[in-house]
Design a protein around this motif. Structure first.
Motif, PDB file in Angstrom:
ATOM      1  N   THR A  23     -34.955 -36.481   9.391  1.00 16.02           N
ATOM      2  CA  THR A  23     -35.618 -35.175   9.333  1.00 16.02           C
ATOM      3  C   THR A  23     -34.853 -34.145   8.527  1.00 16.02           C
ATOM      4  OG1 THR A  23     -34.579 -34.495  11.400  1.00 16.02           O
ATOM      5  CG2 THR A  23     -36.748 -35.560  11.544  1.00 16.02           C
ATOM      6  N   GLY A  24     -33.810 -34.549   7.807  1.00 20.45           N
ATOM      7  CA  GLY A  24     -33.085 -33.593   6.980  1.00 20.45           C
ATOM      8  C   GLY A  24     -31.590 -33.773   7.087  1.00 20.45           C
ATOM      9  N   PRO A  25     -30.829 -32.859   6.466  1.00 14.94           N
ATOM     10  CA  PRO A  25     -29.368 -32.960   6.464  1.00 14.94           C
ATOM     11  C   PRO A  25     -28.779 -32.873   7.867  1.00 14.94           C
ATOM     12  CG  PRO A  25     -30.128 -31.351   4.847  1.00 14.94           C
ATOM     13  CD  PRO A  25     -31.306 -31.734   5.677  1.00 14.94           C
ATOM     14  N   SER A  26     -27.670 -33.558   8.057  1.00 11.38           N
ATOM     15  CA  SER A  26     -26.955 -33.547   9.337  1.00 11.38           C
ATOM     16  C   SER A  26     -25.503 -33.161   9.083  1.00 11.38           C
ATOM     17  CB  SER A  26     -26.991 -34.924   9.996  1.00 11.38           C
ATOM     18  OG  SER A  26     -28.308 -35.331  10.254  1.00 11.38           O
ATOM     19  N   PRO A  27     -24.915 -32.339   9.946  1.00  7.32           N
ATOM     20  CA  PRO A  27     -23.523 -31.933   9.729  1.00  7.32           C
ATOM     21  C   PRO A  27     -22.555 -33.093  10.013  1.00  7.32           C
ATOM     22  CG  PRO A  27     -24.326 -31.070  11.809  1.00  7.32           C
ATOM     23  CD  PRO A  27     -25.497 -31.717  11.134  1.00  7.32           C
ATOM     24  N   TRP A  28     -21.453 -33.090   9.293  1.00  8.56           N
ATOM     25  CA  TRP A  28     -20.375 -34.053   9.495  1.00  8.56           C
ATOM     26  C   TRP A  28     -19.238 -33.373  10.227  1.00  8.56           C
ATOM     27  CZ3 TRP A  28     -20.446 -39.172   8.052  1.00  8.56           C
ATOM     28  CH2 TRP A  28     -21.499 -39.580   7.226  1.00  8.56           C
ATOM     29  N   VAL A  29     -18.595 -34.084  11.147  1.00  9.25           N
ATOM     30  CA  VAL A  29     -17.398 -33.596  11.831  1.00  9.25           C
ATOM     31  C   VAL A  29     -16.248 -34.470  11.349  1.00  9.25           C
ATOM     32  CG1 VAL A  29     -16.260 -33.270  14.051  1.00  9.25           C
ATOM     33  CG2 VAL A  29     -18.714 -32.806  13.831  1.00  9.25           C
ATOM     34  N   THR A  30     -15.183 -33.831  10.869  1.00  8.71           N
ATOM     35  CA  THR A  30     -14.060 -34.555  10.271  1.00  8.71           C
ATOM     36  C   THR A  30     -12.795 -34.333  11.085  1.00  8.71           C
ATOM     37  OG1 THR A  30     -15.056 -34.223   8.096  1.00  8.71           O
ATOM     38  CG2 THR A  30     -12.750 -34.890   8.134  1.00  8.71           C
ATOM     39  N   LEU A  31     -12.062 -35.416  11.350  1.00  7.24           N
ATOM     40  CA  LEU A  31     -10.783 -35.352  12.058  1.00  7.24           C
ATOM     41  C   LEU A  31      -9.711 -36.079  11.250  1.00  7.24           C
ATOM     42  CD1 LEU A  31     -11.835 -36.192  15.744  1.00  7.24           C
ATOM     43  CD2 LEU A  31     -11.355 -33.937  14.780  1.00  7.24           C
ATOM     44  N   ASN A  53      -3.644 -48.259   1.086  1.00 13.56           N
ATOM     45  CA  ASN A  53      -4.721 -47.298   0.825  1.00 13.56           C
ATOM     46  C   ASN A  53      -5.492 -46.886   2.080  1.00 13.56           C
ATOM     47  OD1 ASN A  53      -3.938 -47.782  -1.784  1.00 13.56           O
ATOM     48  ND2 ASN A  53      -5.735 -48.976  -2.306  1.00 13.56           N
ATOM     49  N   ALA A  54      -4.797 -46.514   3.122  1.00 13.05           N
ATOM     50  CA  ALA A  54      -5.467 -46.038   4.335  1.00 13.05           C
ATOM     51  C   ALA A  54      -5.932 -44.600   4.139  1.00 13.05           C
ATOM     52  CB  ALA A  54      -4.518 -46.125   5.525  1.00 13.05           C
ATOM     53  N   ALA A  55      -7.159 -44.316   4.549  1.00 14.07           N
ATOM     54  CA  ALA A  55      -7.679 -42.950   4.494  1.00 14.07           C
ATOM     55  C   ALA A  55      -6.961 -42.106   5.540  1.00 14.07           C
ATOM     56  CB  ALA A  55      -9.180 -42.943   4.746  1.00 14.07           C
ATOM     57  N   ASN A  56      -6.789 -40.806   5.272  1.00 12.60           N
ATOM     58  CA  ASN A  56      -6.090 -39.965   6.235  1.00 12.60           C
ATOM     59  C   ASN A  56      -7.022 -39.066   7.045  1.00 12.60           C
ATOM     60  OD1 ASN A  56      -6.779 -38.235   4.215  1.00 12.60           O
ATOM     61  ND2 ASN A  56      -4.717 -37.502   3.791  1.00 12.60           N
ATOM     62  N   ARG A  57      -8.348 -39.206   6.832  1.00 11.42           N
ATOM     63  CA  ARG A  57      -9.308 -38.456   7.633  1.00 11.42           C
ATOM     64  C   ARG A  57     -10.556 -39.322   7.808  1.00 11.42           C
ATOM     65  NH1 ARG A  57     -10.418 -32.650   5.917  1.00 11.42           N
ATOM     66  NH2 ARG A  57     -10.215 -32.259   8.123  1.00 11.42           N
ATOM     67  N   LEU A  58     -11.315 -39.018   8.862  1.00  7.34           N
ATOM     68  CA  LEU A  58     -12.563 -39.732   9.110  1.00  7.34           C
ATOM     69  C   LEU A  58     -13.626 -38.727   9.497  1.00  7.34           C
ATOM     70  CD1 LEU A  58     -14.012 -42.494   9.408  1.00  7.34           C
ATOM     71  CD2 LEU A  58     -13.358 -42.454  11.816  1.00  7.34           C
ATOM     72  N   ALA A  59     -14.801 -38.868   8.882  1.00  9.78           N
ATOM     73  CA  ALA A  59     -15.944 -38.008   9.197  1.00  9.78           C
ATOM     74  C   ALA A  59     -17.020 -38.842   9.882  1.00  9.78           C
ATOM     75  CB  ALA A  59     -16.497 -37.374   7.928  1.00  9.78           C
ATOM     76  N   VAL A  60     -17.650 -38.258  10.910  1.00 11.90           N
ATOM     77  CA  VAL A  60     -18.708 -38.932  11.668  1.00 11.90           C
ATOM     78  C   VAL A  60     -19.877 -37.964  11.807  1.00 11.90           C
ATOM     79  CG1 VAL A  60     -19.311 -39.894  13.932  1.00 11.90           C
ATOM     80  CG2 VAL A  60     -17.120 -40.449  12.895  1.00 11.90           C
ATOM     81  N   SER A  61     -21.086 -38.517  11.822  1.00 12.25           N
ATOM     82  CA  SER A  61     -22.288 -37.684  11.917  1.00 12.25           C
ATOM     83  C   SER A  61     -23.402 -38.449  12.606  1.00 12.25           C
ATOM     84  CB  SER A  61     -22.739 -37.282  10.509  1.00 12.25           C
ATOM     85  OG  SER A  61     -23.958 -36.591  10.538  1.00 12.25           O
ATOM     86  N   LEU A  62     -24.263 -37.720  13.320  1.00 10.02           N
ATOM     87  CA  LEU A  62     -25.511 -38.289  13.822  1.00 10.02           C
ATOM     88  C   LEU A  62     -26.523 -38.153  12.694  1.00 10.02           C
ATOM     89  CD1 LEU A  62     -25.688 -36.718  17.402  1.00 10.02           C
ATOM     90  CD2 LEU A  62     -24.965 -39.028  16.782  1.00 10.02           C
ATOM     91  N   ARG A  63     -27.052 -39.267  12.210  1.00 10.02           N
ATOM     92  CA  ARG A  63     -27.960 -39.233  11.066  1.00 10.02           C
ATOM     93  C   ARG A  63     -29.411 -39.241  11.526  1.00 10.02           C
ATOM     94  NH1 ARG A  63     -25.353 -36.758   8.045  1.00 10.02           N
ATOM     95  NH2 ARG A  63     -26.838 -37.223   6.403  1.00 10.02           N
ATOM     96  N   SER A  64     -30.256 -38.617  10.714  1.00 10.99           N
ATOM     97  CA  SER A  64     -31.665 -38.466  11.046  1.00 10.99           C
ATOM     98  C   SER A  64     -32.469 -38.461   9.758  1.00 10.99           C
ATOM     99  CB  SER A  64     -31.867 -37.157  11.795  1.00 10.99           C
ATOM    100  OG  SER A  64     -33.226 -36.854  11.932  1.00 10.99           O
TER     101      SER A  64
END
Length: 194
Positions: free
Chosen positions: A138-146, A125-136
């Motif tokens: 002060t509101g929503p933060s965008p995710w970058v997925t590879l 059950n390995a995931a085939n994508r990973l998303a990373v984000s700088l969290r804050s």
């Protein structure tokens, strides 16, 4: 003649103490989850490195999160998996967060950063994508997925600047909703871009 250790007044209390110690050791309290807490990065030139001891106290989001520890309770790796039928992360989703100390957060707040995530795929059950984000806060933060190939690898994320950063968010992604899919994170490196 009997040995003095076999006298009931000595033997039974000693047996109870040994049994109690065996139960406590088998529970492995040194490996129990910790409360989420900020961790400071290890410095490697301009890179801030999070590995091993820095995975001790992540803030678990909606994902399944496990800190892999050795027998003495020292953290080794971080396993993160999406839950069944969990959608791709939205800007308001927190993900599993590595909380940053104020000094580390100040070093990357308001600046674009490069984040390198080294991982091992899970044998099942390995995931085939990973998303990373700088969290804050002060509101929503965008995710970058590879895309995450099904082999040991390092993914390099270029994240946009974000004010008041307090954590790094991680979210494995898989299009299959039938079970939890995840990755085993071995190291996270962060460097502010100029």
């Amino acid at each position: 003649m009997r040995h003095w250790l076999l006298h009931p007044i000595i033997f039974y209390p000693l047996a109870v103490i040994i049994a109690g110690l065996a139960i406590v050791v088998s529970l492995r309290p040194q490996s129990w989850p910790r409360q989420p807490a900020p961790v400071s990065a290890e410095r490697d030139g301009e890179w801030m490195v999070y590995e091993r001891d820095r995975f001790d106290s992540p803030d678990q989001g909606a994902e399944e999160t496990t800190v892999v520890r050795d027998y003495w309770g020292r953290p080794l790796r971080l396993r993160v998996a999406q839950t069944m039928a969990q959608p791709a992360p939205q800007p308001a989703d927190q993900g599993t967060r590595i909380l940053l100390t104020p000094e580390d957060a100040a070093a990357i707040s308001g600046r674009p950063v490069v984040v390198e995530v080294s991982y091992n795929p899970l044998p099942v059950n390995a995931a085939n994508r990973l998303a990373v984000s700088l969290r804050s806060d002060t509101g929503p933060s965008p995710w970058v997925t590879l895309d995450a190939p099904p082999e040991t690898a390092t993914l390099r994320f270029n994240l946009p600047p974000r004010a008041s950063v307090n954590a790094i968010g991680i979210h494995p992604v898989s299009p299959q909703p039938d079970m939890a899919y995840g990755l085993e994170i071995t190291r996270i490196r962060i460097m502010p871009r100029t």
